[in-house]
Design an enzyme around this catalytic site. Structure first.
Site, PDB file in Angstrom:
ATOM      1  N   ASP A 231       0.853  -1.185   0.000  1.00  0.00           N
ATOM      2  CA  ASP A 231       0.000   0.000   0.000  1.00  0.00           C
ATOM      3  C   ASP A 231       0.883   1.226   0.000  1.00  0.00           C
ATOM      4  O   ASP A 231       2.015   1.191   0.511  1.00  0.00           O
ATOM      5  CB  ASP A 231      -0.903   0.005   1.237  1.00  0.00           C
ATOM      6  CG  ASP A 231      -1.996  -1.052   1.173  1.00  0.00           C
ATOM      7  OD1 ASP A 231      -2.411  -1.420   0.057  1.00  0.00           O
ATOM      8  OD2 ASP A 231      -2.458  -1.505   2.237  1.00  0.00           O
TER       9      ASP A 231
ATOM     10  N   ASP B 267      -6.974  -1.274  -4.615  1.00  0.00           N
ATOM     11  CA  ASP B 267      -8.045  -0.891  -3.694  1.00  0.00           C
ATOM     12  C   ASP B 267      -8.958   0.162  -4.322  1.00  0.00           C
ATOM     13  O   ASP B 267     -10.174   0.147  -4.113  1.00  0.00           O
ATOM     14  CB  ASP B 267      -7.453  -0.334  -2.397  1.00  0.00           C
ATOM     15  CG  ASP B 267      -6.607  -1.344  -1.646  1.00  0.00           C
ATOM     16  OD1 ASP B 267      -6.815  -2.563  -1.818  1.00  0.00           O
ATOM     17  OD2 ASP B 267      -5.720  -0.914  -0.877  1.00  0.00           O
TER      18      ASP B 267
END
Length: 164
Positions: free
Chosen positions: A119, A135
């Site tokens: 991330d 995401d």
């Protein structure tokens, strides 16, 4: 059927490639660093996420891989059962499902190879959990899909039909 496969691959291939390139760049250039895009608002930073959204299933990689596989197969089954041959309106739903699958595969690749998901995007202003391109695909596609289902499609358009 060929059109459905073409549309799906038109989303999956570039979508997964973009996701994986951004994750590679993050692992390569952001280890131990943070890049401030907008001070106090938006930053790029490396987070090795061993869980799912908001830290759920933390350090349970095998369960997340299995869950992702099951959900991806279910979405694919629904995708290929949609009667888009006679209903061009369903292309929007097919696109949403394609982006959800691309996001799922993008994060699953990380889980399989690294045992974590890379991330990198952090909205510091609201202290939102760090996320990635995959995401974004899943979140935006789900949001658009809800709008489509509530306000655009008729119930009978979304039902599985035999012999399609």
């Amino acid at each position: 059927m060929k059109k459905k496969i073409f549309v799906l691959f038109l989303i999956l291939i570039p979508g997964i490639i973009l996701d994986q390139i951004t994750k590679w760049l993050t692992r390569e250039y952001l280890a131990g660093k943070t890049i401030v895009i907008i001070k106090g608002v938006l930053e790029l930073t490396l987070l090795k996420n061993t869980g799912a959204a908001w830290g759920s299933f933390s350090s349970n990689t095998t369960a997340l891989i299995i869950l992702t596989l099951v959900m991806t197969v279910a979405i694919l089954l629904y995708y290929f059962k949609l009667p888009s041959k006679d209903n061009k309106r369903l292309i929007w739903l097919e696109l949403c499902l394609g982006f959800i699958i691309a996001g799922a595969i993008g994060n699953m690749i990380d889980r399989i190879y690294f045992k974590y998901v890379t991330d990198m995007i952090y909205f510091k202003l609201i202290n939102f959990p760090v996320f990635n391109i995959a995401d974004i695909y899943v979140t935006c596609a789900c949001f658009v899909m809800v709008i489509l289902i509530l306000f655009y499609y008729k119930e009978e358009e979304l039902q599985w039909k035999k012999n399609t």
